[in-house]
Write a protein that holds these residues in place. Structure first.
Motif, PDB file in Angstrom:
ATOM      1  N   ALA A  38      60.667  64.732  -3.504  1.00 28.00           N
ATOM      2  CA  ALA A  38      61.188  65.683  -4.482  1.00 28.00           C
ATOM      3  C   ALA A  38      62.698  65.713  -4.311  1.00 28.00           C
ATOM      4  O   ALA A  38      63.204  65.886  -3.213  1.00 28.00           O
ATOM      5  CB  ALA A  38      60.610  67.065  -4.220  1.00 28.00           C
ATOM      6  N   SER A  39      63.432  65.486  -5.390  1.00 29.52           N
ATOM      7  CA  SER A  39      64.881  65.574  -5.303  1.00 29.52           C
ATOM      8  C   SER A  39      65.381  66.483  -6.414  1.00 29.52           C
ATOM      9  O   SER A  39      64.598  66.972  -7.226  1.00 29.52           O
ATOM     10  CB  SER A  39      65.526  64.195  -5.431  1.00 29.52           C
ATOM     11  N   ARG A  40      66.666  66.709  -6.460  1.00 25.15           N
ATOM     12  CA  ARG A  40      67.219  67.651  -7.418  1.00 25.15           C
ATOM     13  C   ARG A  40      66.943  67.213  -8.861  1.00 25.15           C
ATOM     14  O   ARG A  40      66.697  68.016  -9.739  1.00 25.15           O
ATOM     15  CB  ARG A  40      68.734  67.808  -7.196  1.00 25.15           C
ATOM     16  N   SER A  41      66.957  65.883  -9.068  1.00 20.10           N
ATOM     17  CA  SER A  41      66.730  65.394 -10.422  1.00 20.10           C
ATOM     18  C   SER A  41      65.258  65.049 -10.649  1.00 20.10           C
ATOM     19  O   SER A  41      64.924  64.138 -11.383  1.00 20.10           O
ATOM     20  CB  SER A  41      67.612  64.171 -10.671  1.00 20.10           C
ATOM     21  N   GLY A  42      64.374  65.746  -9.955  1.00 19.91           N
ATOM     22  CA  GLY A  42      62.955  65.519 -10.160  1.00 19.91           C
ATOM     23  C   GLY A  42      62.347  64.647  -9.083  1.00 19.91           C
ATOM     24  O   GLY A  42      62.927  64.474  -8.010  1.00 19.91           O
ATOM     25  N   LEU A  43      61.159  64.104  -9.370  1.00 25.84           N
ATOM     26  CA  LEU A  43      60.476  63.297  -8.372  1.00 25.84           C
ATOM     27  C   LEU A  43      61.044  61.883  -8.334  1.00 25.84           C
ATOM     28  O   LEU A  43      61.314  61.282  -9.363  1.00 25.84           O
ATOM     29  CB  LEU A  43      58.975  63.241  -8.693  1.00 25.84           C
TER      30      LEU A  43
END
Lengths: 262, 255
Positions: A17-22
């Motif tokens: 999971a990252s800030r710009s989604g998966l």
């Protein structure tokens, strides 16, 4: 020749999971590695090679899929890892660093002495046994890391770009030493690198990965005879062709990786 | 002669300034430029020192203070160290305890003396408790920082080589945080010296703090100075001792 695989990966995937989604780091990676194989995984930066290794080493959880490492001897540890960058303990001298795994396992002192001195000899570190890491060069420190992993006598060895921080000359020396030590027992190895040269020099089997998400693009078998002479390899025609072939696979991936960054 | 001076030059200069100060001080008193009532000559302080040393009063007070310092140091330092490492290793425990530390740390420990006297009474335990509080905070805070700054890769190595909780503590967290822990201990001992002096001035009948306070009440200025010099000397010796321990415990620190 068709011995059951020592290491097998089956549909291994990892999603962060990252800030710009998966972000999918690994996508459905399946691979069988026969016992005694020196397997090199090569791919562009950020293709999930390190993630792959950390999952099979038990340092990270997978999202889906499976992997197994076949145990042949319950008394030995399953794996030992040579990490990228400085991973030897600054607060232990060379000897204690190399003996770390053995001490944790409670191996007897005379045995530790015998094993550690063997691997310090093999890595040319005998004279430096009492030295602390800050007194050693980067190449020497990585030798300690290699000695520590081999001394623990694991069923399989994992190496995560162990030479990437070294200069060219040191890199060649260490590759040569690594091959020499490896020839003693021919453990099953997974070695991660971004250097095609290094992959062909060391490996029996080269796995080429795609840029993110990391998938297996191709698997190339290297049949160069062993023991290998690193210098002689350089003028070997087959060596040149393998490097050329693998670069061909990688080229589009490196371009793709760059396009993603920009 | 010259090589000797070169070799010990820095140290000589360091010794020179205190000696010079004592000489100037002595002369100022001798020529009556400053009042001997407030600033007795170093020579007369020395005479008082010898007198107190002979009667054994001085050593009695030094001994009592040292004992309180040592006990307070252990009672405050050991829990600070252990809790600090646990907090460094476990995020939930750190998040749970950190607000308690952060909210109580800014209270001046000296302001807690009346409360401590109320709880522990006038005996030994109140003095020891004061020192323990002074040592606890710097040790725990530096230990937490020390564990947190250990590079994650070393814990990965521990996991990879099968280190359990105890071995991770022993072989990674403790040695990795050691430089910070020693800094915490040094700060803690300084704090302990301050607090022991204050605690002994109120409701004590022995110790260096008592000696200084009692000398004020008797207008025995020389004895007061002997007490001050002894405390300064103790602080100095502790610093040297800890530097030595640091060199011995941490041979791996780049010189």
């Amino acid at each position: 020749m068709d011995a059951p695989p020592k290491i097998s990966l089956d549909g291994l995937s990892k999603t962060f999971a990252s800030r710009s989604g998966l972000v999918t780091a690994l996508d459905n990676v399946s691979l069988n590695i026969a016992p005694g194989t020196f397997c090199v995984v090569v791919g562009p930066s950020g293709c999930g090679k390190t993630t792959l290794l950390r999952i099979v080493a038990g340092l990270e959880e997978r999202t889906s899929g499976n992997f197994s490492i076949r145990r042949d001897d319950r008394s030995r540890p399953l794996n030992a890892m040579v990490f990228q960058g400085d991973s030897i303990f600054p607060w232990m001298n060379v000897w204690d660093n190399a003996a770390y795994g053995l001490k944790l396992r409670g191996v007897s002192a005379p045995q530790i002495r015998e094993i550690v001195s063997h691997y310090l000899d093999r890595t040319g570190l005998r004279r430096f046994a009492e030295y602390y890491p800050h007194q050693l060069s980067g190449g020497m420190r990585q030798r300690v890391s290699i000695a520590r992993a081999f001394a623990n006598d694991p069923e399989v060895l994992f190496m995560d770009e162990p030479f990437s921080a070294l200069d060219e000359q040191n890199k060649l020396l260490l590759q040569e030493e690594l091959l020499r030590i490896w020839e003693e027992h021919k453990k099953t190895v997974i070695f991660i690198t971004h250097s095609v040269d290094e992959a062909v020099t060391l490996g029996d089997k080269i796995v080429i990965m795609t840029a993110s998400p990391g998938r297996i693009k191709a698997v190339v078998d290297v049949n160069l005879p062993r023991p290998r002479n690193i210098l002689e390899l350089r003028r070997d025609r087959e060596f040149g062709e393998l490097v050329f072939q693998i670069w061909g696979y990688l080229r589009t991936e490196v371009d793709a990786a760059r396009a993603q960054v920009n | 002669m010259k090589p000797l001076l070169e070799r010990h030059g820095d140290r000589l200069i360091g010794v020179l300034s205190p000696i010079l100060l004592l000489i100037v001080w002595e002369l100022l008193v001798r020529f009556h430029w400053i009042s001997a009532q407030f600033f007795p000559a170093p020579s007369s302080i020395a005479v008082t020192f010898v007198k107190l040393a002979r009667t054994g009063d001085l050593w009695l007070n030094v001994g009592v203070s040292l004992r309180r310092l040592l006990l307070g140091f252990i009672i405050g330092g050991v829990p600070g160290l252990l809790l600090g490492i646990v907090m460094g290793l476990s995020r939930p425990i750190r998040l749970f305890i950190e607000p308690l530390i952060a909210s109580t740390y800014p209270i001046p420990k000296s302001a807690l003396l009346p409360l401590v006297l109320l709880i522990f009474g006038l005996g030994e335990s109140s003095k020891i408790a004061m020192v323990a509080m002074g040592v606890f905070y710097p040790v725990i805070m530096n230990t937490v920082t020390g564990v947190l700054q250990i590079s994650k890769i070393y814990f990965d190595v521990g996991t990879n080589f099968g280190a359990g909780r105890w071995k991770t503590f022993r072989t990674i967290a403790l040695p990795g945080a050691a430089p910070f822990i020693i800094t915490g201990v040094k700060l803690g001992i300084g704090m302990g010296l301050i607090l022991i002096s204050i605690a002994e001035m109120v409701g004590a009948d022995s110790g260096l703090g008592y000696m200084i306070w009692n000398a004020w009440q008797l207008m025995d200025v020389e004895t007061m100075y002997v007490g001050l010099f002894m405390i300064a000397f103790l602080g100095f010796v502790f610093t040297l001792l800890l530097d030595e321990i640091e060199r011995w415990l941490l041979p791996w620190r780049a010189a």
